[in-house]
Design an enzyme around this catalytic site. Structure first.
Site, PDB file in Angstrom:
ATOM      1  N   THR A  30       0.826  -1.212   0.000  1.00 26.29           N
ATOM      2  CA  THR A  30       0.000   0.000   0.000  1.00 26.29           C
ATOM      3  C   THR A  30       0.855   1.255   0.000  1.00 26.29           C
ATOM      4  OG1 THR A  30      -1.445  -1.280   1.433  1.00 26.29           O
ATOM      5  CG2 THR A  30      -2.004   1.031   1.133  1.00 26.29           C
ATOM      6  N   VAL A  31       1.805   1.328   0.951  1.00 23.04           N
ATOM      7  CA  VAL A  31       2.620   2.541   1.054  1.00 23.04           C
ATOM      8  C   VAL A  31       3.553   2.655  -0.156  1.00 23.04           C
ATOM      9  CG1 VAL A  31       4.317   3.797   2.444  1.00 23.04           C
ATOM     10  CG2 VAL A  31       2.492   2.522   3.572  1.00 23.04           C
ATOM     11  N   LYS A 115       9.111   0.947  11.901  1.00 22.62           N
ATOM     12  CA  LYS A 115       9.292   1.312  13.321  1.00 22.62           C
ATOM     13  C   LYS A 115      10.066   0.258  14.090  1.00 22.62           C
ATOM     14  CE  LYS A 115       4.682  -0.380  14.004  1.00 22.62           C
ATOM     15  NZ  LYS A 115       4.433  -0.497  12.557  1.00 22.62           N
ATOM     16  N   LYS A 215       6.860   2.882  18.544  1.00 24.70           N
ATOM     17  CA  LYS A 215       6.827   4.286  18.104  1.00 24.70           C
ATOM     18  C   LYS A 215       7.235   5.217  19.248  1.00 24.70           C
ATOM     19  CE  LYS A 215       3.117   3.329  14.770  1.00 24.70           C
ATOM     20  NZ  LYS A 215       1.642   3.327  14.607  1.00 24.70           N
TER      21      LYS A 215
END
Lengths: 440, 440
Positions: A30-31, A115, A215
């Protein structure tokens, strides 16, 4: 190292052949496909997509990318290529850690949205990048499209930050705000989130706070300059939260959110990821659905808020492309070209026509000497101007000689309203010129 | 040019003598003295204040700065000095424009908080800086401590922004939120704001939107890449707004704020500074007192929000010092040292003890088989643990076999609560372990 030397020498022939930086993508999910789309559509920012590396690459191929883009399953094709910047969007630690190290070691800069990787070995990778005279950027690893990493690292660099508090997991926030708004049980909200793609089939990482604490570890490093292993941060699951807790929270003028927070007090770093009650007046309480928000507090600047889309292909891709551009600007400044607005990797300046003639709803507040026929007179002028009235409001019990009332208008061009008001303000019953404002 | 050459050669002996960049201040008012204080107190960020230039400098001298700092009334003393970065905090166009040009021309980088200067001749000064291989930074010129300039320029560089909307003037926002909360007339709210130092003796620049439109012109340039003269942006005064308008606005589920907004639609740039109705659900509606907030909207990333203290010595000084550090990082990357967290101009990494043992109020939600004496049993354990109950809440009409109720605790260490809950969860009437959350 050959790459790096080529790279640095380019600005010398920049005027003959505009400077273009070559980008290779690892991962076309997707990204990755959003990043490819931005690089394709924003042709004026001086970046060219040269490679896409993915498993099963034949199945992944799309028709909207230039035919020059090389599709490959082999990392070696990327590492031996002339790509300047490698973008890692595969996720996890294997094989990404090894691939990122090799990319840096072969003289390429790296952008990653990973991350786990950054929480696990960010400082080590940064050291390797420095040794190789390269950069590693990870703005997309926290809060997707919200530019909080650059905000802490650059925008608030002048402050001495001691506290970071935020909503870093869109899945949890989606589930909690669904329980809040629909009163459904936790399990129903989770199932709905899974159906809509807001939660994974195995939601443990999100629900139990493991995603958020990776994160938070990154934010702690960038903002509070402390090196903390993500696994050492306490994480509490949101799974026990149910509708009744929102009822109770409301009685306390609060709501419930998954909050990641860290506070440095002397020699102690308080840090945890937990479902928490937040006052309804806090910006955290108003974070809806999959939005993210981070509040950073400093000794000098007080509280600063960064908010926006914490996930999704396009917002995360914006963070990735911003990082690519940051590397390009650092390169340009290194070669004696300051990173200013007019530099090649910035969009060229536009010269649009300027106007204040917004198309908007309008608020018209009148003060009149009351007499019959006022509304009719106003409505006639507005109608002739092609403007539709939305509502008329009058507060009871006002003086007839100074009667205030309100007309709201449907969407129309502001200039039409200004024209009509010229006529209206000349009418004999008007005590003051009409106050008009847009309704946003 | 001599300065620039000296400057670039320094990293070669960086290890022998840690790299320190020299900063000169023009203007020692509220922001100037805050900048001096940060440079003094944050000795680990690699900056040294060398000069303060101000009129009547004898009257300005303070005792908390190192004796080595040179106090002068002459810009020439600064320009001929070894200062690397000149910080302009005088404001206005004269003599600042001339001084900033001369500083750049003499091979110094410049940081300024001067919105008029940047709105008036920002692009020209940026060109001069590039020619001289220097930088000019102006993050403090818009929204004080809110890092929106760096956010648009770097954090959202990857997006194609088309809309910017914000509250850029703290004076107007203070006055409007005072009218809103106290129902006082505009003139009273203005007088109060003047008395408290939130408004100038002559408030025209703020009230009539001239201050905000200079800031909007800068945001348009940085975010939308359009060059617009501030004076060509329509600005409408907030002075006609009175308490009754907030009553009306409330009926429309709105409130009123001074909104600066710009939207690029094809070849047209809509831009205006106006009092506007904003829905109570918008982040703009919740901006209180002198806070600032900017919302930027992009094709890919959607809406991103930056909020915080838009004025005041300390927050504005944070923006100034962040800009100084940005110049230092660009220098370091130019000389082959990447701007990473461990670079000399970054605070050194801290190694605090990590804990999740926040001192906080707590929410305890129980599910019990009802029988007499439950509250007494719980209260006894909590009391013995040194924990004070704040309130007990029970919703009527629940099953006796699965009775939910709530206890909130006064502030105490989380570990005390966890300890007490171990005992409590073992009690025979507990259907589930108690759910506990911090109340932020």
């Amino acid at each position: 190292m050959t790459d790096s030397i080529q790279f640095d020498s380019r600005p010398n022939h920049a005027d003959a052949n505009p400077l273009v930086y070559k980008v290779a993508l690892l991962g076309f999910g997707t990204v990755g496909s959003s990043v490819a789309r931005i690089l394709c559509e924003r042709s004026n920012i001086g970046l060219r997509l040269t490679h896409i590396c993915n498993r099963n690459v034949v199945r992944k191929k799309v028709d909207w990318l230039p035919p020059e883009v090389v599709w490959t399953e082999s990392i070696d094709d990327v590492l031996s290529s002339g790509a300047d910047i490698v973008v890692e969007l595969i996720g996890g630690l294997h094989p990404t850690e090894d691939w990122v190290r090799r990319a840096l070691a072969s003289g390429k800069s790296v952008v990653t949205a990973n991350k786990q990787l950054i929480a696990h070995c960010g400082p080590e990778l940064a050291r390797l990048a420095r040794q190789m005279n390269q950069q590693i950027e990870f703005g997309a690893s926290v809060a997707g499209g919200v530019p909080v990493i650059s905000g802490l690292h650059q925008g608030l660099a002048g402050d001495d930050l001691f506290k970071i508090c935020g909503i870093l997991n869109g899945t949890c926030n989606y589930i909690l705000t669904q329980i809040e708004s629909s009163g459904v049980p936790f399990t129903t909200a989770l199932r709905e989130a899974q159906k809509l793609g807001f939660a994974e089939a195995d939601p443990t990482e999100d629900i139990d706070g493991l995603d958020a604490r990776a994160k938070l570890a990154i934010l702690i490093r960038v903002g509070l300059h402390c090196n903390v292993a993500a696994a050492s941060i306490v994480a509490q699951s949101i799974s026990p939260i149910d509708a009744i807790d929102f009822d109770y929270a409301k009685q306390l003028e609060c709501t419930i959110r998954q909050i990641s927070r860290a506070e440095l007090k002397g020699d102690t770093l308080f840090a945890a990821v937990q479902p928490s009650l937040v006052p309804l007046t806090s910006p955290l309480a108003r974070v809806e659905r999959s939005q993210n928000l981070v509040m950073a507090t400093g000794v000098y600047g007080g509280e600063t808020v960064f908010g926006g889309h914490g996930a999704g292909g396009h917002p995360t891709a914006v963070a990735v492309v911003s990082d690519i551009l940051a590397i390009v600007h650092a390169r340009q400044s290194r070669t004696g070209r300051a990173p200013e607005v007019t530099a090649k990797s910035q969009p060229s300046e536009k010269s649009p026509a300027l106007t204040a003639d917004f198309v908007t709803r309008h608020y018209l507040r009148f003060l009149v000497k009351d007499r019959p026929g006022i509304i009719a007179a106003l409505a006639t002028i507005l109608d002739k101007s092609g403007i539709n009235i939305d509502s008329v409001l009058q507060k009871p019990g006002c003086q007839k000689s100074h009667l205030p009332f309100l007309i709201t208008l449907e969407e129309c061009r502001t200039s039409l309203v200004v024209q009509a008001l010229k006529q209206i303000n000349a009418l004999d019953f008007m005590v003051h010129p009409c106050l008009h404002m847009p309704i946003l």
